[in-house]
Design a protein around this motif. Structure first.
Motif, PDB file in Angstrom:
ATOM      1  N   ARG A 109       0.831  -1.216   0.000  1.00  6.51           N
ATOM      2  CA  ARG A 109       0.000   0.000   0.000  1.00  6.51           C
ATOM      3  C   ARG A 109       0.857   1.255   0.000  1.00  6.51           C
ATOM      4  O   ARG A 109       0.544   2.216  -0.705  1.00  6.51           O
ATOM      5  CB  ARG A 109      -0.927   0.010   1.220  1.00  6.51           C
ATOM      6  CG  ARG A 109      -2.088  -0.911   1.099  1.00  6.51           C
ATOM      7  CD  ARG A 109      -2.978  -0.814   2.306  1.00  6.51           C
ATOM      8  NE  ARG A 109      -4.029  -1.810   2.265  1.00  6.51           N
ATOM      9  CZ  ARG A 109      -4.710  -2.209   3.316  1.00  6.51           C
ATOM     10  NH1 ARG A 109      -4.473  -1.685   4.504  1.00  6.51           N
ATOM     11  NH2 ARG A 109      -5.647  -3.111   3.192  1.00  6.51           N
ATOM     12  N   ARG A 120       0.992   4.032  -2.879  1.00 10.38           N
ATOM     13  CA  ARG A 120       0.756   5.443  -2.498  1.00 10.38           C
ATOM     14  C   ARG A 120       1.917   6.334  -2.955  1.00 10.38           C
ATOM     15  O   ARG A 120       1.699   7.404  -3.514  1.00 10.38           O
ATOM     16  CB  ARG A 120       0.581   5.523  -0.985  1.00 10.38           C
ATOM     17  CG  ARG A 120       0.219   6.867  -0.467  1.00 10.38           C
ATOM     18  CD  ARG A 120      -0.109   6.770   1.005  1.00 10.38           C
ATOM     19  NE  ARG A 120      -0.020   8.056   1.648  1.00 10.38           N
ATOM     20  CZ  ARG A 120      -0.008   8.228   2.952  1.00 10.38           C
ATOM     21  NH1 ARG A 120      -0.098   7.194   3.764  1.00 10.38           N
ATOM     22  NH2 ARG A 120       0.076   9.435   3.468  1.00 10.38           N
ATOM     23  N   GLU A 177       1.969   9.330  -5.885  1.00  9.37           N
ATOM     24  CA  GLU A 177       2.464  10.671  -5.580  1.00  9.37           C
ATOM     25  C   GLU A 177       3.650  11.056  -6.462  1.00  9.37           C
ATOM     26  O   GLU A 177       4.092  12.205  -6.430  1.00  9.37           O
ATOM     27  CB  GLU A 177       2.901  10.755  -4.111  1.00  9.37           C
ATOM     28  CG  GLU A 177       1.780  10.629  -3.115  1.00  9.37           C
ATOM     29  CD  GLU A 177       2.289  10.611  -1.683  1.00  9.37           C
ATOM     30  OE1 GLU A 177       3.528  10.665  -1.455  1.00  9.37           O
ATOM     31  OE2 GLU A 177       1.439  10.550  -0.777  1.00  9.37           O
TER      32      GLU A 177
END
Length: 145
Positions: free
Chosen positions: A66, A70, A74
């Motif tokens: 995760r 993430r 970004e």
């Protein structure tokens, strides 16, 4: 996808082992003699430890994945293109040469989970799996705070 299938197979095999170990433990306890009872109790404890380790490893993998997703969304994943060996792995020396950059980023921002995650990736690329897991755990802990 192949990794997930391998993990699912290993989990299924471990669950099968746990079922047989517990059933055999029940049998040994039912014998009623001291040594088989002790062995039966051990067969209850060992599967519990194995189940705990399995859950801990799966949680680590899910949380690390995760964070990786993430960080990728970004745009913060490392962008260096390191040379590969003929087998397709990153050349360890090139990863080791790049390592001080990520270590300095962690020293500059010790509370930033992103820098810890990138440091974990650098450790992993240089072949130091123990420190890679440690840095990734730091990243997971900091991301939760």
């Amino acid at each position: 996808m192949r990794t997930r299938l391998a993990v699912a197979l290993m989990v299924a095999l471990l669950v099968l082992y746990l079922v047989f170990a517990i059933r055999y433990g029940v049998f040994l306890v039912s014998v009623g003699q001291p040594i088989p009872v002790a062995m039966g109790i051990a067969l209850f404890v060992l599967p519990l430890i194995a189940a705990w380790a399995l859950v801990a490893e799966l949680l680590f993998a899910v949380r690390a994945e995760r964070l990786g997703v993430r960080l990728e969304t970004e745009g913060g994943m490392p962008t260096e293109h390191l040379p590969l060996t003929p087998s397709g792995r990153i050349e360890r020396q090139a990863a080791t040469d790049l390592f001080p950059t990520y270590k300095a980023a962690v020293e500059a921002a010790p509370e930033d989970w992103r820098s810890w995650f990138r440091l974990g990736l650098a450790y992993d690329a240089s072949g130091d799996r123990r420190r890679a897991r440690w840095a990734t755990r730091q990243a997971i802990r900091l991301s939760r705070a």
